[in-house]
Design an enzyme around this catalytic site. Structure first.
Site, PDB file in Angstrom:
ATOM      1  N   SER C  45     -16.490 -21.108   2.194  1.00 38.65           N
ATOM      2  CA  SER C  45     -16.681 -20.474   3.505  1.00 38.65           C
ATOM      3  C   SER C  45     -17.976 -19.677   3.532  1.00 38.65           C
ATOM      4  CB  SER C  45     -15.513 -19.532   3.812  1.00 38.65           C
ATOM      5  OG  SER C  45     -14.291 -20.242   3.842  1.00 38.65           O
ATOM      6  N   LYS C 164      -6.935 -20.512  -4.628  1.00 41.85           N
ATOM      7  CA  LYS C 164      -7.713 -19.344  -4.215  1.00 41.85           C
ATOM      8  C   LYS C 164      -6.948 -18.701  -3.071  1.00 41.85           C
ATOM      9  CE  LYS C 164     -12.001 -17.600  -2.241  1.00 41.85           C
ATOM     10  NZ  LYS C 164     -13.225 -17.857  -1.464  1.00 41.85           N
ATOM     11  N   SER C 166      -6.788 -15.993  -0.450  1.00 40.99           N
ATOM     12  CA  SER C 166      -7.695 -15.066   0.246  1.00 40.99           C
ATOM     13  C   SER C 166      -7.030 -14.351   1.405  1.00 40.99           C
ATOM     14  CB  SER C 166      -8.915 -15.835   0.765  1.00 40.99           C
ATOM     15  OG  SER C 166      -9.653 -16.389  -0.297  1.00 40.99           O
ATOM     16  N   GLY C 189      -9.123 -14.033  -3.605  1.00 44.47           N
ATOM     17  CA  GLY C 189     -10.296 -14.355  -2.811  1.00 44.47           C
ATOM     18  C   GLY C 189     -11.005 -13.164  -2.196  1.00 44.47           C
TER      19      GLY C 189
END
Lengths: 297, 297, 297, 297
Positions: C45, C164, C166, C189
């Site tokens: 991202s 991950k 987040s 994350g």
């Protein structure tokens, strides 16, 4: 008892020291008596109900009862978190001559407020109440919304006659109207969606904005009854900004300031609420000026 | 007065007819007296405070005061929507010998609960209170969260000694601890994040789950004090499911059912809350069996 | 392949005209090679993956592959909305020498992203992928969260080696770790909850903030490995404001500005993202000054 | 170019192996040509745009262009996350003869999608586009909503001719209409609020449900134009359940199943979306039976 037409949930006047100013309530009601309002709600959210003791609420109910013209329908806000307390206050309002009780969803324990728990609560209250019950769904304050299937189920109870639907969600109010039996009265709780709700079959509105602008709200309602859709749309457009600024953005404090400007008694809200500050007052003044200009033209 | 260690917000026992069962409260407190709990909170959310009248609350406070061992710190939940009512109840608790008051954010008028309004509310309460104030932020029930800058500002007041932070948000609790002055006590409000909160500097926990599993909660706290991180992590992992199932998913009703299974008096919640149903009871039984098996191994 | 330790999801350098600035990427990687970072994520991202064409992504992957020291683990962000497209890109990354693929949840059709649909998606991708898969749950951007039971189910697949996580929710990350089998790697994350996640058993962090402050992030990780909890807490407290300001509040633009200030190439984000404005830059400068002062003392 | 009347955002037909089934698209368009629909949107959300490559989208655009009757207005969904990519695709659609482009808000970096960033994005696109732009706000999928002041600002641009407002929020659509200049076309994006939106001044609807029930949607639109409010309300009530079940609850998969039942080609959605399962199919069948029964009576 049919809650058709426009009702304001009246504000509760306080003196500067925070105590009840019942004479001011009497004066306000006297002024509202001269409008086309269908009746009044006493001790709703806009009445700062959560900031009053029940002893104070009774005094408010008694004074409004005396001051209201006989043709005005009186509705009492009687919802509490506890089922037993809600029943007790509903029957107290009945004894004081109130024609219906507006009962909001309990909401403190939000994750537990399932359809089942809400149904049990309202059915118990309806069974025990000596006056008809209007359900009250107001997620902006409670975080709890009543969906159409639950309302339709409760609408089967002979003592549950309607709902004040204050979600602002026109799809949901349309679904409630479609799901409920014909006699059930669905009343919209916000002026910003009054016209779209009325065309979908709402019976009327219980509108904080109607405390400040009763004539415009009634005019919109009457226009729809008369099939004057162009006029209804125009009035609805006029009401958008006042509904958003006075009644939503600045809450009771904003509405009370507007009342002071419009010849009613607004006065201060009760703490922790604080009076509208300088910038709020300027924004409200601007909105009221626009409404006045439209009326003059 | 330092709210370090583990405190349960005690449940309020009711008889099957919904009336207060104060003898049951006395019995429960007698059992808790034999644990390592640091003290008790009376009339918190888990005590169904919103379903009691203040007259009932006073009786609860008085009985718990009598029943508690002298070394247990007593904290009273005194928050109301109105500032004046909060002050009145706080000083009533003070008179009954409570050592601190836990004051939740007012919340009904959510959109108006700005940092400014909350600050004014808590500062007024702190000024007028005869005992120290613990702030209480519990957005799952109130829809209102206190952010670190507001807490840091309030922490300057000599009579505001800490906060029960029940958002479940470990980043926020870390920010509160980092922003507040050293002496300020930040206490976590949920057992699912007890260990991560303690490593970030939380002073303890006010935990619904500590009503049911006081020894495990205290063990985790003690492990962290002793630097036994492996043990702390293991206990935290054991507490995840009970915290989620007993205290969150099924709320007070689930916790009360678990109390009944564990040798305390749980009993029914007050309406509109309903007792845990068959499927909830099965899920809770399974969780308690897992905890018991872990203890036995 | 074990994603333990600290990984930055590298930013994608753009020239002022918006085209890829691959030399700048090479320079940044050369600098990161001298740190204790465990490896790099390319096209996450923070790499503005949604603003690149796949052809551009391939060029980024190739350059980073060349520039990275051999001991650094390379992970490719390969998630797309479509299952087939995700598989195709994952195997392209494999061919370029990437060791694992980070696959975010599809998310455009949020109401349809049930556990069932997400499971089918990830299982298909894992079946077809020639490198191991790391799940990626990032609700702040996708509006879709993966809960522990779904992760535990997917963790059974031999080619799904970790997640991950987040969400910033430490309770959820704890539940994921508790539910997944021992070898499964749960990586946090967000730097704001790094320490609490590590004490609960997280294997490391993939942290936007590690682009700007790699040494501090690695120091915190090492402190936890060494059992130096006081130091870990102190570093975590230092990281709270940078995590919140650089990486969350001002997003990629803020992070890129910080990189420019810290000796890396940040440069502009790609439109519609806009460079940090004056007030953002001032706030970021202040945060960086605090970090520098702490390092100096 | 005035997008008045009813437009379906056409579904993209896929073969069982997931490849484009363009003949099926041709057949569907041929059927729609015989209805009162004002035109078609190709590559909207309902067209599963996020699951197609741009090369595929071009083939869809070309086929639909050929198949559509000349009087049907063709609108192309051209929104991407990147500003440059959006411009490129918009001008590709222009070259293929599309009359307007529907451009959804970028949304991946939700916290950064400020009014300023969205304004810059849309103004750039509008400057560079060779066909007029319709804004597209669809928070259910994007998590980003465009508020009235932003829309009013963008409506000043000569190449931004309207908005597809898919929030489902009638108050917001009313505010957009009130704030925008008279020629600006506000089109509602959901059939559940079509009638209330039309009475407030909406120019028409771009409705997923119009793929399945074009005649009923057109009938409602025509009824409002003719001032037949009773009829309009009755049709709106009929559309509530189909809108909620086909188009919202079960998404594209549900809509495609309904198309198969109604004589169009629906076919499977593309993965990760899965075909409507048994229980969804039963619920959709029941809704379609109710619509058929109403039509027959």
């Amino acid at each position: 008892m049919k809650p058709t037409g426009i009702f304001p949930p009246l504000t509760t006047p306080f003196a500067p020291d925070g105590s009840l100013a019942l004479d001011r309530l009497r004066d306000n009601v006297a002024k509202y008596n001269r409008t086309g309002l269908a009746g009044y709600v006493l001790n709703g959210s806009t009445g700062e109900s959560v900031l009053l003791s029940w002893a104070e609420v009774e005094r408010v109910w008694a004074v409004a009862r005396e001051a209201a013209s006989p043709e005005k329908i009186l509705i009492a806000g009687t919802g509490a978190e506890s089922t037993a307390e809600t029943i007790e206050q509903t029957n107290r309002a009945a004894k004081l001559g109130y024609r219906a009780a507006l009962v909001r969803t309990p909401s403190y324990f939000k994750p537990q407020m399932t359809a089942e728990i809400l149904a049990e609560h309202f059915l118990r209250v309806a069974d025990a109440a000596r006056i008809p019950i209007l359900l009250y769904s107001v997620p902006v304050y409670t975080g709890v919304a009543m969906e159409a299937p639950l309302v339709a189920r409760l609408a089967q109870h002979p003592n549950i006659i309607g709902i004040k639907e204050s979600s602002g969600n026109v799809q949901r109010i349309s679904e409630v109207i479609a799901a409920a039996p014909p006699g059930f009265q669905t009343v919209v709780g916000g002026a910003a969606t009054l016209y779209p709700s009325l065309v979908m079959g709402a019976a009327g509105g219980i509108l904080a904005l109607a405390c400040a602008l009763p004539d415009l709200c009634v005019e919109l309602y009457d226009a729809v009854q008369a099939g004057a859709h162009e006029r209804a749309r125009a009035v609805q457009q006029q009401l958008l900004a006042p509904a958003s600024i006075l009644a939503s953005k600045y809450g009771v404090a904003g509405l009370k300031y507007a009342l002071d400007r419009l010849g009613y008694y607004g006065g201060p809200p009760r703490r922790p609420l604080l009076p509208a500050d300088e910038s709020a007052r300027r924004e409200i003044d601007a909105v009221l000026a626009t409404v006045a200009a439209a009326a003059a033209s």
